[in-house]
Motif scaffolding. Structure first.
Motif, PDB file in Angstrom:
ATOM      1  N   TYR A  99      56.105  19.095  -0.745  1.00 11.18           N
ATOM      2  CA  TYR A  99      56.015  18.293   0.481  1.00 11.18           C
ATOM      3  C   TYR A  99      55.550  19.143   1.660  1.00 11.18           C
ATOM      4  N   TYR A 100      56.030  20.387   1.723  1.00  8.17           N
ATOM      5  CA  TYR A 100      55.621  21.264   2.821  1.00  8.17           C
ATOM      6  C   TYR A 100      54.117  21.534   2.766  1.00  8.17           C
ATOM      7  N   GLU A 101      53.621  21.812   1.578  1.00  8.83           N
ATOM      8  CA  GLU A 101      52.186  22.078   1.440  1.00  8.83           C
ATOM      9  C   GLU A 101      51.358  20.836   1.771  1.00  8.83           C
ATOM     10  N   ALA A 102      51.850  19.660   1.384  1.00  8.74           N
ATOM     11  CA  ALA A 102      51.148  18.421   1.715  1.00  8.74           C
ATOM     12  C   ALA A 102      51.138  18.205   3.223  1.00  8.74           C
ATOM     13  N   LEU A 103      52.256  18.501   3.861  1.00  8.79           N
ATOM     14  CA  LEU A 103      52.342  18.349   5.318  1.00  8.79           C
ATOM     15  C   LEU A 103      51.383  19.313   6.016  1.00  8.79           C
ATOM     16  N   GLU A 104      51.371  20.548   5.543  1.00  6.28           N
ATOM     17  CA  GLU A 104      50.511  21.569   6.141  1.00  6.28           C
ATOM     18  C   GLU A 104      49.040  21.188   5.983  1.00  6.28           C
ATOM     19  N   ALA A 105      48.695  20.651   4.819  1.00  4.22           N
ATOM     20  CA  ALA A 105      47.312  20.229   4.592  1.00  4.22           C
ATOM     21  C   ALA A 105      46.938  19.071   5.519  1.00  4.22           C
ATOM     22  N   ASP A 157      44.117   8.792  11.667  1.00  2.00           N
ATOM     23  CA  ASP A 157      45.426   8.133  11.578  1.00  2.00           C
ATOM     24  C   ASP A 157      46.087   8.354  10.228  1.00  2.00           C
ATOM     25  N   ASP A 158      45.268   8.443   9.178  1.00  2.90           N
ATOM     26  CA  ASP A 158      45.821   8.639   7.845  1.00  2.90           C
ATOM     27  C   ASP A 158      46.537   9.986   7.747  1.00  2.90           C
ATOM     28  N   ALA A 159      45.974  10.995   8.401  1.00  2.31           N
ATOM     29  CA  ALA A 159      46.610  12.315   8.403  1.00  2.31           C
ATOM     30  C   ALA A 159      47.954  12.258   9.121  1.00  2.31           C
TER      31      ALA A 159
END
Length: 211
Positions: A56-62, A69-71
């Motif tokens: 989840y952290y890596e997904a958030l960082e990406a 808006d999707d980001a």
């Protein structure tokens, strides 16, 4: 099979020992086996949780490095998952700070404030909590919520944050038009900074206030 007298005595002694201690020994062995299995199971669970939190952290960082808006939706969703399901993970506090920064960069001050307020209330991460209070004061300042911003900075500053807290307090007081109090806060920051290059920035604020 016939046994000689010595062998028979050993067998009888073993039987007597087993009758006296056999059940207790079996219980002890079983307890050790269960404890070991539980320990190994907990290790697996901890490793699994850490791996999930890292994902989840890596997904958030990406997502924080992307636009649109999707980001923003992915940033908030990943942060929510970390806060809800992995609050005790070392990745969570860092992820919340990344989310707050990314949202603030996108002018989503309410979203950034929500992230930082959660982290301020997270007593398990005192170092990150100190950073969160400083950044939350900055967000509240941007929203012109001056007293709540000052509330985040009141009291003794955490170790290593005295200059930063005093500097931010000066920013808030200056925005309120309280020039003398702002000057005192910035002078306090200068004293704490010493020869740190950041002192030049604080000095510029003092010079501008004097002008």
């Amino acid at each position: 099979m016939a046994y000689d007298l010595e062998e028979q005595e050993k067998i009888d002694a073993l039987k007597a020992w087993w009758e006296r201690y056999g059940t207790a020994s079996m219980v002890l062995v079983l307890a050790i086996v269960v404890a070991f299995a539980g320990w190994r199971g907990w290790q697996w669970y901890e490793a699994h949780q850490a791996e999930q939190a890292m994902g989840y952290y890596e997904a958030l960082e990406a997502a924080a490095g992307q636009q649109g808006d999707d980001a923003v939706t992915r940033i908030k969703a990943a942060s929510a998952a970390l806060r809800t399901d992995y609050a005790g993970s070392g990745y969570t506090a860092r992820g919340v700070l990344v989310a707050a920064w990314a949202l603030q960069q996108r002018k989503d001050l309410d979203g950034a404030r929500d992230q930082l307020q959660w982290l301020v209330g997270d007593k398990s991460s005192p170092a990150f909590q100190a950073v969160a209070r400083l950044r939350l004061a900055g967000v509240l300042l941007a929203q012109k919520q001056y007293q709540p911003a000052l509330d985040q900075l009141k009291g003794k500053a955490p170790d290593g944050f005295a200059a930063l807290y005093a500097d931010r307090r000066g920013d808030v007081l200056a925005a309120q038009g309280q020039k003398q109090q702002a000057r005192e806060a910035w002078e306090e920051a200068l004293k704490s900074l010493g020869t740190d290059p950041a002192a030049q920035i604080v000095q510029l604020k003092l010079d501008a206030l004097g002008a």
